[in-house]
Design a protein around this motif. Structure first.
Motif: not given
Ligand SMILES: Nc1nc2c(ncn2[C@@H]2O[C@H](COP(=O)(O)OP(=O)(O)O)[C@@H](O)[C@H]2O)c(=O)[nH]1
Ligand SMILES: [Mg+2]
Length: 484
Positions: A50, A65-66, A207-208, A247, A47
């Motif tokens: 990303g 959606a996140s 990665a950032d 992101l 979870v």
């Molecule tokens: N800084 C940063 N935040 C990210 C990145 N990818 C996702 N997030 C943030 O991490 C949280 C979880 O991302 P999400 O894609 O929903 O993750 P999931 O639960 O694996 O589907 C969200 O608030 C995103 O905005 C990224 O590459 N860099």
């Protein structure tokens, strides 16, 4: 005949075998449809690693959606379609169409009061060129919101259903945890149809954040990915590892002229104000800093790119005088998305037939396990294809080589790695030759290599695993020679 062709023949045998058996016939129909559908690629991982953001970046549209919603609770498929539609699939039932809701940052389906685990999946049909190449499967995540969710994700990926859901897996990690490794190992059950190093790859996600948002963050993340690529344990689990700032990647696909103008304004601030503005998330939206630049726009950019993305964008525009379109491209390249797309194209899309054939074999094996047929023809056929298909022998070789079970000198190992990591790709890629595409040189090289590996296979003192590996290598080259 190719493995794909052999599996189609097996399907015909199976259809004759199960005449008058509605359940088996329905399964076979699904397996057959699946052979001609786009490759199914699941995005798995813990979870908040990303996954959903990465999926959106790969499609270039805000789909997954996140935050909380039906599509974050259940495994959701995003597949190409002629129109915008959604379905829910309950276990063992026909799919039911439900209302698709388009929100600003994602799509969702109208809530149906489903309990956790009640749905096998949600299917979102979306007209998209990217999805025509592969169906993307978003998963709620392992070690997840609830134990039930984690289990249903696992069941989906491990293929407890009659047809295994994913042909390939992109596994997203922030840092590789023990539980990630255990899950990946479970996926890599040595059984056709399940992920192998050749059909799974690891993404170092978000990665950032690895470099704490500093401008060199992607270099630090690239080093982590490099370490994973060299790690013998990881190499058995995934073909490769790539660092991606999802992101920034997704943000780059959504950037407008307005955003670009805001960034341009930032580059015109005096150096002190510019530095203060991008010092922290709070400073970006502090109206007291750089009052000339609209705070609402700054907030939008922050949501879109994150702090690191904003810093990177500012630097790229300041140094390169980039236009909006050029900035989007530069951000995409820096985010690692281009590299990930290249790897997915090479490793998954280019060998889609082998991967789909492999999935179909797994499904057929489960079918004959569930409904043992009265005659041997089908089971014998499956065994024959499994033992005879050289593609499977090569997949086993890949696992053996990566697992260290085969004793080769470093040059040989390099050669075999090249050969097995390019399974399903054109001959020229598989040889890794510098002599270009000259057919005579290629044939000459192939003959030399066949002789060398045949001798290796017949060396009296070779251990059986190495001898077997050498003879698979020789057969691979013989196959390439026959095609050349
Ligand atoms: N800084 C940063 N935040 C990210 C990145 N990818 C996702 N997030 C943030 O991490 C949280 C979880 O991302 P999400 O894609 O929903 O993750 P999931 O639960 O694996 O589907 C969200 O608030 C995103 O905005 C990224 O590459 N860099
Ligand atoms: Mg998600």
């Amino acid at each position: 005949m190719s493995l794909f062709g052999q599996v189609l023949q097996l399907l015909e045998i199976a259809e004759r075998t199960y005449v008058g058996h509605p359940e088996a016939t329905a399964t076979l129909e699904r397996i057959r449809v699946r052979m001609v559908e786009p490759l199914r690629v699941a995005i798995a991982g813990r979870v908040k690693s990303g996954k959903s953001t990465l999926l959106n970046a790969l499609v270039g549209e805000p789909l997954a959606a996140s935050d909380v919603g039906e599509c974050t609770r259940f495994v959701t498929w995003y597949q190409a379609g002629g129109s915008y539609r959604a379905f829910v699939q309950r276990h063992g039932r026909e799919a039911e169409q439900v209302r698709l809701i388009r929100r600003t940052h994602c799509v969702d389906v109208e809530p149906g009061g489903w309990a956790d685990g009640e749905l096998e999946r949600i299917v979102v049909e979306w007209p998209s060129r990217r999805l025509r190449q592969m169906t993307l499967i978003d998963t709620p995540g392992l070690g997840s919101l609830s134990a039930q969710l984690g289990r249903s994700t696992e069941a989906q990926l491990l293929g407890e259903q009659d047809t295994s859901p994913a042909d390939a897996v992109v596994y997203v990690v922030r840092h590789l945890h023990g539980s990630d490794v255990r899950f990946l190992e479970a996926l890599h059950d040595d059984d056709v149809g399940r992920p192998f190093p050749v059909n799974s790859l690891i993404v170092v996600g978000r990665a950032d954040e690895i470099g704490a948002g500093r401008l060199d963050a992607m270099d630090a993340a690239a080093r982590v990915a490099e370490r994973y690529r060299r790690d013998p344990q990881v190499r058995q689990l995934g073909s490769t590892a790539v660092a991606v700032a999802g992101l920034v990647a997704f943000g780059s696909t959504q950037l407008t002229e307005e955003h670009h103008r805001t960034i341009l304004d930032q580059t015109r601030l005096d150096p002190d104000a510019a530095q203060m503005l991008l010092r922290s998330v709070d400073d970006v939206v502090d109206p007291a800093i750089a009052p000339g630049i609209d705070v609402a726009r700054r907030r939008e950019l922050l949501n879109l790119l994150g702090l690191f993305g904003m810093r990177l964008a500012e630097r790229l525009v300041a140094e390169g005088h980039l236009s909006a379109a050029e900035l989007a491209t530069a951000l995409r390249v820096h985010s690692g998305l281009d590299e990930l797309q290249r790897v997915i194209g090479e490793q998954f899309v280019a060998r889609a037939e082998v991967l789909k054939a492999r999935s179909a074999m797994g499904s057929l094996k489960r079918l004959v396990g569930r409904f043992p047929p009265s005659s041997d023809t089908l089971v014998a056929g499956i065994e024959r294809v499994e033992a005879g298909a050289h593609e499977f022998a090569e997949l086993r070789l890949l696992l053996a080589v990566r697992g260290g079970g085969v004793r080769l000198d470093p040059t040989e190992e390099h050669e075999v790695e090249q050969l097995v990591s390019t399974i399903g790709l054109p001959a020229i890629e598989r040889l890794g030759l510098d002599c270009g595409a000259d057919p005579d040189l290629t044939r000459h090289e192939l003959v030399t290599r066949i002789g060398r590996w045949r001798r290796r296979a017949e060396t009296p003192l070779a251990d059986p695993a190495t001898a077997a590996a050498a003879s698979v290598v020789a057969r691979s080259y013989e196959g390439l020679l026959a095609e050349s």
